[in-house]
Design a protein around this motif. Sequence first.
Motif, PDB file in Angstrom:
ATOM      1  N   ALA A 167      33.032  39.068  20.815  1.00 18.36           N
ATOM      2  CA  ALA A 167      33.309  37.992  22.429  1.00 18.36           C
ATOM      3  C   ALA A 167      32.643  39.489  23.449  1.00 18.36           C
ATOM      4  CB  ALA A 167      34.893  38.075  22.794  1.00 18.36           C
ATOM      5  N   VAL A 168      32.499  39.179  24.488  1.00 12.75           N
ATOM      6  CA  VAL A 168      31.935  39.970  25.417  1.00 12.75           C
ATOM      7  C   VAL A 168      33.537  40.966  26.565  1.00 12.75           C
ATOM      8  CG1 VAL A 168      30.908  39.984  28.013  1.00 12.75           C
ATOM      9  CG2 VAL A 168      29.824  38.400  26.585  1.00 12.75           C
ATOM     10  N   TYR A 169      33.598  41.872  26.470  1.00 14.88           N
ATOM     11  CA  TYR A 169      34.891  42.291  27.025  1.00 14.88           C
ATOM     12  C   TYR A 169      34.150  43.154  28.783  1.00 14.88           C
ATOM     13  CZ  TYR A 169      37.034  41.948  22.321  1.00 14.88           C
ATOM     14  OH  TYR A 169      37.916  41.131  22.079  1.00 14.88           O
ATOM     15  N   PHE A 170      35.749  42.462  29.960  1.00 15.76           N
ATOM     16  CA  PHE A 170      34.919  43.234  31.318  1.00 15.76           C
ATOM     17  C   PHE A 170      35.853  44.354  30.832  1.00 15.76           C
ATOM     18  CE2 PHE A 170      31.813  40.110  31.949  1.00 15.76           C
ATOM     19  CZ  PHE A 170      31.679  38.899  31.408  1.00 15.76           C
ATOM     20  N   CYS A 171      35.856  45.142  31.991  1.00 19.71           N
ATOM     21  CA  CYS A 171      36.560  45.770  32.604  1.00 19.71           C
ATOM     22  C   CYS A 171      36.460  45.445  34.392  1.00 19.71           C
ATOM     23  CB  CYS A 171      36.133  47.100  32.424  1.00 19.71           C
ATOM     24  SG  CYS A 171      36.513  48.623  33.355  1.00 19.71           S
ATOM     25  N   ALA A 172      37.817  45.282  34.623  1.00 22.52           N
ATOM     26  CA  ALA A 172      37.921  45.491  35.878  1.00 22.52           C
ATOM     27  C   ALA A 172      39.077  46.818  36.888  1.00 22.52           C
ATOM     28  CB  ALA A 172      38.930  43.325  35.896  1.00 22.52           C
ATOM     29  N   ALA A 173      38.787  45.842  37.685  1.00 24.01           N
ATOM     30  CA  ALA A 173      39.689  47.072  38.712  1.00 24.01           C
ATOM     31  C   ALA A 173      40.465  46.566  40.101  1.00 24.01           C
ATOM     32  CB  ALA A 173      39.146  48.254  39.041  1.00 24.01           C
ATOM     33  N   ARG A 174      41.164  47.186  40.329  1.00 24.94           N
ATOM     34  CA  ARG A 174      41.811  46.375  41.425  1.00 24.94           C
ATOM     35  C   ARG A 174      42.220  47.635  42.692  1.00 24.94           C
ATOM     36  NH1 ARG A 174      48.046  44.249  42.635  1.00 24.94           N
ATOM     37  NH2 ARG A 174      48.289  46.449  42.397  1.00 24.94           N
ATOM     38  N   GLU A 175      41.783  47.515  44.341  1.00 22.62           N
ATOM     39  CA  GLU A 175      42.237  48.864  44.972  1.00 22.62           C
ATOM     40  C   GLU A 175      43.107  47.706  46.384  1.00 22.62           C
ATOM     41  OE1 GLU A 175      40.532  50.725  49.184  1.00 22.62           O
ATOM     42  OE2 GLU A 175      39.099  50.019  47.609  1.00 22.62           O
ATOM     43  N   ASN A 176      44.336  48.163  45.562  1.00 15.54           N
ATOM     44  CA  ASN A 176      45.539  47.331  46.546  1.00 15.54           C
ATOM     45  C   ASN A 176      45.331  46.445  47.289  1.00 15.54           C
ATOM     46  OD1 ASN A 176      48.457  48.129  47.407  1.00 15.54           O
ATOM     47  ND2 ASN A 176      47.177  49.338  49.207  1.00 15.54           N
ATOM     48  N   THR A 177      44.633  45.173  46.734  1.00 17.72           N
ATOM     49  CA  THR A 177      44.220  43.970  47.686  1.00 17.72           C
ATOM     50  C   THR A 177      44.633  43.206  46.210  1.00 17.72           C
ATOM     51  OG1 THR A 177      42.109  43.472  47.134  1.00 17.72           O
ATOM     52  CG2 THR A 177      42.416  45.426  49.329  1.00 17.72           C
ATOM     53  N   ASP A 178      43.867  42.094  46.190  1.00 21.05           N
ATOM     54  CA  ASP A 178      44.552  41.225  45.306  1.00 21.05           C
ATOM     55  C   ASP A 178      42.977  40.976  44.491  1.00 21.05           C
ATOM     56  OD1 ASP A 178      46.528  38.349  45.513  1.00 21.05           O
ATOM     57  OD2 ASP A 178      46.509  40.302  44.424  1.00 21.05           O
ATOM     58  N   LYS A 179      41.903  41.463  45.166  1.00 24.48           N
ATOM     59  CA  LYS A 179      40.717  40.680  44.045  1.00 24.48           C
ATOM     60  C   LYS A 179      40.348  42.066  43.730  1.00 24.48           C
ATOM     61  CE  LYS A 179      37.269  43.445  47.165  1.00 24.48           C
ATOM     62  NZ  LYS A 179      36.635  43.236  48.053  1.00 24.48           N
ATOM     63  N   LEU A 180      39.778  41.073  42.590  1.00 29.45           N
ATOM     64  CA  LEU A 180      39.287  42.533  40.676  1.00 29.45           C
ATOM     65  C   LEU A 180      38.177  42.302  40.738  1.00 29.45           C
ATOM     66  CD1 LEU A 180      41.250  40.646  38.216  1.00 29.45           C
ATOM     67  CD2 LEU A 180      41.461  42.285  39.120  1.00 29.45           C
ATOM     68  N   ILE A 181      37.696  43.643  40.929  1.00 23.79           N
ATOM     69  CA  ILE A 181      36.127  44.202  41.142  1.00 23.79           C
ATOM     70  C   ILE A 181      35.896  44.323  39.293  1.00 23.79           C
ATOM     71  CG2 ILE A 181      34.758  45.333  41.073  1.00 23.79           C
ATOM     72  CD1 ILE A 181      36.001  45.966  44.149  1.00 23.79           C
ATOM     73  N   PHE A 182      34.832  43.530  38.403  1.00 24.95           N
ATOM     74  CA  PHE A 182      34.833  43.497  37.342  1.00 24.95           C
ATOM     75  C   PHE A 182      33.459  44.561  37.092  1.00 24.95           C
ATOM     76  CE2 PHE A 182      37.192  40.116  35.205  1.00 24.95           C
ATOM     77  CZ  PHE A 182      37.325  39.327  36.322  1.00 24.95           C
ATOM     78  N   GLY A 183      33.130  44.893  35.879  1.00 24.36           N
ATOM     79  CA  GLY A 183      32.292  45.577  34.978  1.00 24.36           C
ATOM     80  C   GLY A 183      30.533  44.464  34.550  1.00 24.36           C
TER      81      GLY A 183
END
Lengths: 112, 111
Positions: free
Chosen positions: B86-102
């Motif tokens: 499959a395709v694997y995505f890393c995501a991160a959050r900075e004390n807010t609700d939005k996810l930032i994806f690779g």
Amino acid sequence: EPEVTQTPSHQVTQMGQEVILRCVPISNHLYFYWYRQILGQKVEFLVSFYNNEISEKSEIFDDQFSVERPDGSNFTLKIRSTKLEDSAMYFCASRPRTTEQFFGPGTRLTVL
Amino acid sequence: DQQVKQNSPSLSVQEGRISILNCDYTNSMFDYFLWYKKYPAEGPTFLISISSIKDKNEDGRFTVFLNKSAKHLSLHIVPSQPGDSAVYFCAARENTDKLIFGTGTRLQVFP
């Protein structure tokens, strides 16, 4: 297992037309989101929604976009006047009080 | 905006071996990291997450390691199975609700 559902799976529209993308989040979830993925690019955050109001939005989410939770189950994304560059996969997501967001299968929007 | 980077667009691993997917980030304010798996024509499926106060989280065959000093995280899958392709995505959050994806890494597990 409960899941986020989205309709339609594919929407084709003419440039300048309005589209409404629909989502049914998981029933006990409190937070709702829209993301999009343009072909070949990253998944991008559009907007988050909690307690019947927008809690955060990205710079992509301009005046052409709006979200609504018209009843207790549906969550919609409206694009008032579509542009060619709005063509993308649009993902709805929801979460309970924990952090992990659960995504729907997406709606492919094609603007001609 | 390249706050979350997955520098390997693809990875091929033999069934039964370990798959290691890598992710780098630039924002030291990220407080939560997640891995998602995506099959074609489906939405991202949550796999595993880790808080920035931890350095390891394990769930069955999946383990995520976080190295804050290097701003690096990795997902280990062992043993790898063909269904993991499959395709694997890393995501991160900075004390807010939005996810930032690779941008994602396409994993192929072959027999």
